[in-house]
Design an enzyme around this catalytic site. Structure first.
Site, PDB file in Angstrom:
ATOM      1  N   CYS A 122      -9.462  -4.805   2.406  1.00  0.00           N
ATOM      2  CA  CYS A 122      -9.656  -5.276   1.223  1.00  0.00           C
ATOM      3  C   CYS A 122      -9.862  -6.937   1.230  1.00  0.00           C
ATOM      4  CB  CYS A 122      -8.585  -4.907   0.239  1.00  0.00           C
ATOM      5  SG  CYS A 122      -8.131  -3.213   0.769  1.00  0.00           S
ATOM      6  N   CYS A 148      -2.970   2.158 -10.980  1.00  0.00           N
ATOM      7  CA  CYS A 148      -3.868   2.144  -9.867  1.00  0.00           C
ATOM      8  C   CYS A 148      -5.067   1.470 -10.147  1.00  0.00           C
ATOM      9  CB  CYS A 148      -4.019   3.318  -9.224  1.00  0.00           C
ATOM     10  SG  CYS A 148      -2.547   4.174  -8.510  1.00  0.00           S
ATOM     11  N   HIS A 180     -12.508  -2.265  -7.715  1.00  0.00           N
ATOM     12  CA  HIS A 180     -12.214  -2.636  -6.382  1.00  0.00           C
ATOM     13  C   HIS A 180     -13.398  -2.320  -5.211  1.00  0.00           C
ATOM     14  CE1 HIS A 180      -9.941  -4.183  -2.918  1.00  0.00           C
ATOM     15  NE2 HIS A 180      -9.122  -3.269  -2.665  1.00  0.00           N
TER      16      HIS A 180
END
Lengths: 138, 385
Positions: B84, B207, B333
């Site tokens: 990430c 989340c 994301h």
């Protein structure tokens, strides 16, 4: 099947110089490595010491009690674990200076699981030929 | 303060659950957005760094097709991966290329098309997030690792689930002004608390969600920066560190061990401290992560991160605004694009281009980008002057 490929609910890799770990689980013993040169104890076990680069290690049994440092109840697991959920994972720290990651005994009610609780690591046999360990209440 | 390497352009695509276009097309959109208003031609770009967690890509070595599509053919390119934090490791790579004198202008392209993968394929990769030899055989996933960090933080400091939920409330408030975010609707504490438990104590709305997206940052050396733009943003500080991937080799779970060493290096290089940061983008992959990050970056003392969010001090009008664009929780994301998007937000903040979420008078900004379950940390400190 290599010995280590039988370790855990699902295996991702089976070839390692530490495959004795799985063989000992089969015999009901939870072991890890200690470097014969510098005496460093490691978990997960490793037969190559990062402290002194020696590969002269011995296997020692972990029988002492430890304390839970962190945990989670997994309600949605990754591939291969969908049907197993809910299951509880945690890390237990032992006085000898190692920490062990693994599953917490499903017999312990979820509401009783607390950081700081005393647990010990116990080898278990899963379905079929698979071996693993979990944390049980003392 | 160092004024050797500048960010001269920063762009991205809107993040979406499913973009419906190819990876190269996404990157092209982000590239055009970054080039807007610059006195720079494609052929002036000397090299590129392409950032992606390539396990999510269908295309092997995606730098090749992307460079072709963007018009970088014939120029050196590198594919950089650190999960990430791939985008921020790309920025560090590009900075080094320029600082070494190899190239004058370098493009950093970050992307991920998470929808390219079936849910089964995504679940399979999720199961290999940690140490595959010792920890994945137990069914460890990325959310489970952060949930364990939450349990340790709660036990040590008394942090509550409601306090974690309040991070999502802030995120959603900020994202209601961000047209590029996946989730733009305001969310209440009750909605977070009532969402399904995924990995206790984390619930669905604690989340982040997978997304498709791309971002591009354009870097230039000091001799070129001024001719390309009249609003260069300077790289003042960089820091990077790593913690053990194997969770059982970590000494503590209430902190991300690699964050502070990386932050310390970046603060020292920039000659500033946490108190000098006007605006920050931190890696909020989960609500608990943002609280831990406040503490790891020195914005709050250990255990006191919740006070910042409770007092509203990390809202855009607070003492230390954090994630004014909504952060990962609301933006979504797209792994390789996430760090680029964070950097772009700070660049836009320092240029004063952020409208309703603009932090007034922001001169120094910080970006913290984590990779995996806190395995990698990259800190970037940017300045207007």
């Amino acid at each position: 099947m290599s010995e280590f490929q039988r370790f855990g609910v699902k295996s991702f890799t089976g070839e390692t110089k530490s495959s004795e770990f799985a063989a000992y689980l089969e015999r009901g013993q939870f072991i890890t490595t200690r470097c014969k040169q510098c005496r460093a104890v490691s978990f997960p076990p490793r037969v190559d010491c990062p402290e002194c680069r020696s590969s002269d290690v011995e296997w020692i049994e972990v029988t002492e009690k430890g304390r839970l440092q962190a945990f989670t109840v997994v309600h949605y697991g990754p591939a291969g674990f969908e049907d197993r959920a809910p299951y509880t994972l945690g890390v237990v720290g032992f006085p000898m200076g190692i920490r062990v990651f693994g599953e917490i005994d499903e017999a312990i009610p979820t509401g009783e699981i607390k950081v700081g609780m005393v647990l010990r690591v116990v080898p278990i046999r899963l379905n079929g030929e698979r071996v693993s360990y979990h944390f049980e209440k003392d | 303060m160092e004024r050797e390497v500048a960010i001269v352009g920063a762009g991205q695509t809107p993040f979406a659950r499913r973009c419906g276009i190819s990876i190269s097309e996404m990157c092209f959109g982000a590239f055009c957005n970054a080039m807007e208003g610059l006195n720079l031609k494609t052929e002036d770009i000397d090299a590129s760094v392409v950032c992606s967690a390539t396990e999510y890509d269908k295309q092997r070595s995606p730098a090749a097709v992307i460079c072709e599509y963007l018009g970088f053919a014939g120029k050196p390119t590198f594919c950089v991966e650190s999960l990430c934090s791939s985008g921020s490791s790309g920025l560090r790579t590009a900075y080094s290329l320029i600082k070494a004198g190899l190239h004058d202008v370098v493009a950093v392209v970050g992307f991920q098309k998470m929808s390219e993968m079936s849910s089964a394929e995504a679940a399979e990769r999720m199961g290999r997030s940690g140490d595959v030899m010792w920890e994945s055989p137990f069914g460890l996933s990325m959310p489970a690792a952060f949930a364990m960090f939450a349990s340790a933080h709660m036990a040590k400091y008394g942090t509550t689930e409601e306090q974690m939920a309040s991070v999502r409330v802030k995120s959603s408030r900020c994202a209601s002004f961000n047209k590029e975010a996946v989730f733009q609707k305001e969310i209440t504490i009750g909605e977070v608390m009532n969402s399904a438990v995924i990995v206790s104590p984390l619930k669905l709305l604690d989340c982040c969600a997978n997304a498709d997206g791309a971002g591009v940052i354009l870097l230039a050396n000091k001799d070129r920066a001024g001719s390309i733009t009249d609003k260069p943003v300077w790289i003042h500080g960089l820091g990077a560190s790593a913690s053990s991937c194997t969770l059982s080799r970590r000494a503590t779970f209430s902190t991300i061990p690699c964050s502070w060493p990386a932050a310390k290096d970046a603060y020292e290089m920039a000659g500033v401290g946490p108190e000098d940061i006007d605006v920050a983008e931190v890696h909020d992959c989960f609500t608990i992560t943002e609280i831990i990050n406040y503490e790891d970056l020195g914005f709050a003392k250990p255990g006191e991160g919740v006070r910042l969010i409770e007092a509203g001090q990390t809202y855009p009008d607070g003492r230390i605004p954090v994630n004014p664009d909504g952060g990962i929780l609301s933006k979504g994301h797209p792994i390789g694009a996430t760090g680029i998007s964070q950097i772009r937000t700070i660049v836009r903040q320092l240029r004063g281009e952020c409208g309703k979420t603009q932090v007034h008078g922001a001169r120094i900004g910080l970006v913290q980008n984590l990779g995996g379950p806190g395995i990698y940390a990259f800190i970037t400190i940017l300045g207007r002057d």
